[in-house]
Design a protein around this motif. Structure first.
Motif, mmCIF file in Angstrom:
data_model
loop_
_atom_site.group_PDB
_atom_site.id
_atom_site.type_symbol
_atom_site.label_atom_id
_atom_site.label_comp_id
_atom_site.label_asym_id
_atom_site.label_seq_id
_atom_site.Cartn_x
_atom_site.Cartn_y
_atom_site.Cartn_z
ATOM 1 N N ASN A 10 20.602 74.312 58.275
ATOM 2 C CA ASN A 10 21.754 73.872 59.051
ATOM 3 C C ASN A 10 22.973 74.705 58.635
ATOM 4 O O ASN A 10 23.554 74.465 57.584
ATOM 5 N N PRO A 11 23.382 75.685 59.448
ATOM 6 C CA PRO A 11 24.464 76.577 59.032
ATOM 7 C C PRO A 11 25.803 75.873 58.812
ATOM 8 O O PRO A 11 26.551 76.250 57.914
ATOM 9 N N LEU A 12 26.095 74.853 59.596
ATOM 10 C CA LEU A 12 27.356 74.135 59.406
ATOM 11 C C LEU A 12 27.370 73.376 58.088
ATOM 12 O O LEU A 12 28.380 73.351 57.379
ATOM 13 N N PHE A 13 26.258 72.763 57.751
ATOM 14 C CA PHE A 13 26.148 72.034 56.487
ATOM 15 C C PHE A 13 26.268 73.006 55.319
ATOM 16 O O PHE A 13 27.017 72.772 54.364
ATOM 17 N N GLU A 26 29.861 82.608 42.776
ATOM 18 C CA GLU A 26 29.194 83.474 43.739
ATOM 19 C C GLU A 26 28.179 82.599 44.461
ATOM 20 O O GLU A 26 27.379 81.906 43.820
ATOM 21 N N ILE A 27 28.210 82.624 45.779
ATOM 22 C CA ILE A 27 27.385 81.708 46.568
ATOM 23 C C ILE A 27 26.495 82.492 47.515
ATOM 24 O O ILE A 27 26.941 83.444 48.163
ATOM 25 N N ARG A 28 25.247 82.060 47.603
ATOM 26 C CA ARG A 28 24.314 82.608 48.579
ATOM 27 C C ARG A 28 23.691 81.447 49.342
ATOM 28 O O ARG A 28 23.488 80.379 48.786
ATOM 29 N N LEU A 29 23.379 81.702 50.609
ATOM 30 C CA LEU A 29 22.741 80.686 51.442
ATOM 31 C C LEU A 29 21.357 81.158 51.857
ATOM 32 O O LEU A 29 21.170 82.335 52.157
ATOM 33 N N THR A 30 20.401 80.231 51.835
ATOM 34 C CA THR A 30 19.054 80.515 52.326
ATOM 35 C C THR A 30 18.708 79.469 53.376
ATOM 36 O O THR A 30 19.252 78.369 53.373
ATOM 37 N N ASP A 86 19.385 70.921 50.876
ATOM 38 C CA ASP A 86 19.591 70.002 51.994
ATOM 39 C C ASP A 86 18.376 69.074 52.043
ATOM 40 O O ASP A 86 17.293 69.465 52.452
ATOM 41 N N TYR A 87 18.568 67.849 51.607
ATOM 42 C CA TYR A 87 17.476 66.884 51.497
ATOM 43 C C TYR A 87 16.807 66.619 52.839
ATOM 44 O O TYR A 87 15.607 66.378 52.907
ATOM 45 N N VAL A 95 19.685 71.327 39.928
ATOM 46 C CA VAL A 95 19.365 71.185 41.346
ATOM 47 C C VAL A 95 20.014 69.903 41.837
ATOM 48 O O VAL A 95 19.907 68.866 41.192
ATOM 49 N N MET A 96 20.689 70.003 42.980
ATOM 50 C CA MET A 96 21.305 68.821 43.586
ATOM 51 C C MET A 96 20.704 68.631 44.971
ATOM 52 O O MET A 96 20.643 69.571 45.753
ATOM 53 N N LEU A 97 20.252 67.418 45.243
ATOM 54 C CA LEU A 97 19.786 67.064 46.580
ATOM 55 C C LEU A 97 20.964 66.445 47.323
ATOM 56 O O LEU A 97 21.536 65.470 46.869
ATOM 57 N N VAL A 98 21.312 67.032 48.456
ATOM 58 C CA VAL A 98 22.432 66.528 49.243
ATOM 59 C C VAL A 98 21.947 66.220 50.649
ATOM 60 O O VAL A 98 21.043 66.866 51.158
#
Length: 125
Positions: A18-21, A39-43, A64-65, A88-91
């Motif tokens: 989900n790109p917005l999330f 430094e942030i990366r998205l997968t 993203d849970y 690790v965080m589940l959101v």
């Protein structure tokens, strides 16, 4: 966020299709820590997430849970293989309540199994 505050640079991996999330989480992190310290990366899928875990070695992974494109079983296997410090965080966008945090240094086998067996909302800790 525990041991992540001690170091100067924080590597944060956000795993969500989900790109917005993902962008919302990124904005929140940058607001808290600033561009100089994070430094942030998205997968967007399991394969990319596992490659980033191995090659980039983030300090913190936000999962993203609710995302069905991320295999918790595959991720958990990789999470347990190495002994590098990482959290690790589940959101979740859908479930309200506390964010679930797993720290590689304190994760018990029972917690790992509980995480793999989740079918509803994230467990309370």
């Amino acid at each position: 966020m525990g041991n992540l505050d001690r170091g100067k640079e924080k590597r944060v991996l956000i795993a969500s299709a989900n790109p917005l999330f993902g962008k919302g989480l990124e904005k929140m992190i940058l607001h808290r820590w600033g561009k100089e310290q994070a430094e942030i990366r998205l997968t967007k899928n399991t394969a990319d997430t596992l490659v980033a875990l191995d090659e980039w070695q983030p300090n913190l992974v936000l999962i993203d849970y609710d995302d069905k494109t991320i295999s918790r079983a595959e991720f958990m296997h990789q999470f347990g293989v190495d002994d590098r410090p990482m959290q690790v965080m589940l959101v979740s966008l859908q479930a309200s309540g506390g964010v679930v945090v797993y720290d590689r240094r304190t994760l018990t086998p029972a917690q790992a199994q509980d995480w793999l067996n989740l079918t509803g909302s994230p467990p309370e800790e």
